[in-house]
Design an enzyme around this catalytic site. Sequence first.
Site, short mmCIF file in Angstrom:
data_model
loop_
_atom_site.label_atom_id
_atom_site.label_comp_id
_atom_site.label_asym_id
_atom_site.label_seq_id
_atom_site.Cartn_x
_atom_site.Cartn_y
_atom_site.Cartn_z
N ILE A 75 0.87 -1.19 0.00
CA ILE A 75 0.00 0.00 0.00
C ILE A 75 0.90 1.23 0.00
CG2 ILE A 75 -1.85 1.23 1.21
CD1 ILE A 75 -2.56 -1.49 2.57
N CYS A 85 4.89 -2.57 2.96
CA CYS A 85 5.04 -3.76 2.12
C CYS A 85 3.92 -4.77 2.39
CB CYS A 85 6.36 -4.46 2.42
SG CYS A 85 7.80 -3.49 2.04
N GLU A 87 4.13 -7.96 2.92
CA GLU A 87 4.43 -8.90 4.01
C GLU A 87 4.02 -8.34 5.36
OE1 GLU A 87 6.36 -7.81 1.59
OE2 GLU A 87 8.03 -9.14 1.15
N CYS A 121 10.85 -5.99 6.59
CA CYS A 121 9.89 -7.11 6.71
C CYS A 121 10.54 -8.32 7.35
CB CYS A 121 9.32 -7.47 5.35
SG CYS A 121 8.21 -6.19 4.72
N1 THU Z 1 7.53 -4.07 -1.60
C1 THU Z 1 6.83 -5.01 -0.90
O1 THU Z 1 5.61 -4.94 -0.81
N2 THU Z 1 7.53 -6.00 -0.31
C2 THU Z 1 8.88 -6.14 -0.36
O2 THU Z 1 9.43 -7.03 0.29
C3 THU Z 1 9.67 -5.25 -1.19
C4 THU Z 1 8.96 -4.06 -1.73
C5 THU Z 1 6.79 -2.98 -2.24
C6 THU Z 1 6.95 -1.64 -1.60
C7 THU Z 1 6.65 -0.71 -2.75
O3 THU Z 1 5.26 -0.47 -2.81
C8 THU Z 1 7.05 -1.49 -3.99
O4 THU Z 1 7.21 -2.82 -3.57
C9 THU Z 1 8.32 -1.00 -4.64
O5 THU Z 1 9.33 -0.90 -3.72
#
Ligand code: THU
Length: 160
Positions: A75, A85, A87, A121
């Site tokens: 989000i 993130c 996770e 995370c």
């Molecule tokens: N992102 C995640 O949701 N999880 C991760 O482990 C790495 C990055 C997301 C955060 C952001 O919205 C997008 O990926 C680009 O960094």
Amino acid sequence: MFNFIVRLTRNIIYFEQFLFLITYFSLKMNHEIDRDLLLKEARKALENAYSKYSKFKVGAALLTKEGEIYTGCNIENLSYGLTICAERVAFFKAVSENKRNFVAIAITSSGNEPTFPCGACRQVLSEFHQNIEIFVDKDPKTYRISELIPYSFSEKSLGN
Ligand code: THU
């Protein structure tokens, strides 16, 4: 009489071997089912990603010891640093419902390469000291959180 005892012992050994094989394969199968099922849930969760700025979608599915699945997606926010993130969304959703025991998490993304959990995370996922399994889409290996964050910030650092 002697022959009878020999036959009986042999049959017991065969039976034990049979039980061992059944247990081994059912555990192995269950394990594979978990991975496939969790990845499927993570892919569904990815569809809800709010990734207006990066255009990079991430989905996660966290499995509790009791067998429930909590999902999350990334989000983003106009104030970029406030982005969260997938996770952590899954983890916080579960913890907010009083879940504390986790066994595995699956992660998927819209990218072409496997997406590993970021450092923040990893720290969050290690909170309850459970060496959970990590399934990363497009990578067949099963990772462990202890392997992804070997020197996490711990109570020891606080002197507790
Ligand atoms: N992102 C995640 O949701 N999880 C991760 O482990 C790495 C990055 C997301 C955060 C952001 O919205 C997008 O990926 C680009 O960094």
